[in-house]
Design a protein around this motif. Structure first.
Motif: not given
Length: 241
Positions: A134, A212, A214
């Motif tokens: 990300e 979670k 990324p």
């Protein structure tokens, strides 16, 4: 039950439980159709162990594909028996050899696989996405894949899709990984910046993002010539079934 700080002992105990629950003779084969399955009283489902299809958590069997095949076995009036393949490329060979009756492992229907097995109606439609960290600049077009390396398994539908894109003129590089490495592990490696790019179904990307990891799914491979439309995920059975 073990003490809270005995993590290694817990892992060892879980490994034994998994092996005992899923062990079967590799010599055991059966290629009967529905009537024979009902007579036998059990439906053997071929899966891989991952967060999407099937996993054990605190003694419970979980996973989307596991839930789907639970409904299937109940509707047939038989017991569900899970057979976990250690590698993705064994799923279809084991099915054809009679080591299982149906594949339920988020298997994407492709032309190549259509030559070997029969697919059910699709129970899920997904996009195949380029997955990147990300923090990286988002890949927004196929031309931006030129010279970049994408890590996938050779047996995956993603490999077939990438090969078609190469043939259509997209100058990307394909790095083949071991068949025992699942898509979730590759996504995790992208999240850790150990590799730059991989490909995954949109539902898997959504799941890992909720956990979670990324990463982002920045580009659908369906945008390219020769790679149109969503991918269908379905059950697979032998041609004789």
């Amino acid at each position: 039950a073990v003490r809270k700080n005995n993590k290694q002992l817990l892992a060892a105990a879980n490994a034994v439980v998994m092996e005992a629950a899923l062990s079967f003779s590799e010599k055991e084969t059966f290629v009967g159709d529905l009537e024979d399955i009902r007579k036998r009283g059990s439906l053997r489902v071929l899966m891989v162990n991952n967060p999407m299809s099937y996993f054990l958590y605190r003694g419970q069997q979980l996973g989307f594909d596991y839930e789907m095949t639970t409904f299937l076995a109940e509707s047939l009036g038989v017991k569900l028996r899970v057979i976990v393949a250690p590698r993705y490329d064994l799923l279809i060979p084991w099915l054809l050899e009679g080591k299982g009756d149906v594949i339920a492992s988020s298997l994407t229907q492709t032309k190549k696989r259509d030559e070997a097995v029969l697919f059910s109606r699709s129970y899920l439609e997904v996009d195949e996405l380029i997955v990147q960290n990300e923090d990286a600049k988002a890949v927004q077009s196929l031309s931006e894949l030129a010279g970049r390396t994408v890590h996938v398994r050779r047996s995956s539908s993603y490999f077939e899709r990438l090969k078609r894109l190469q043939e259509a003129g997209v100058k990307l590089k394909i790095q083949i990984v071991e068949e025992s490495v699942d898509t979730e592990e590759l996504i995790d490696r992208v999240g850790r910046k150990q590799i730059e790019l991989t490909v995954a179904d949109s539902n898997i990307v959504q799941l890992l993002r909720r956990m979670k990891v990324p990463v982002v799914g920045s580009l659908s491979l369906a945008t390219g010539e020769g790679a149109k439309g969503k991918s269908n995920i379905a059950f697979a059975v032998r041609p004789s079934s």
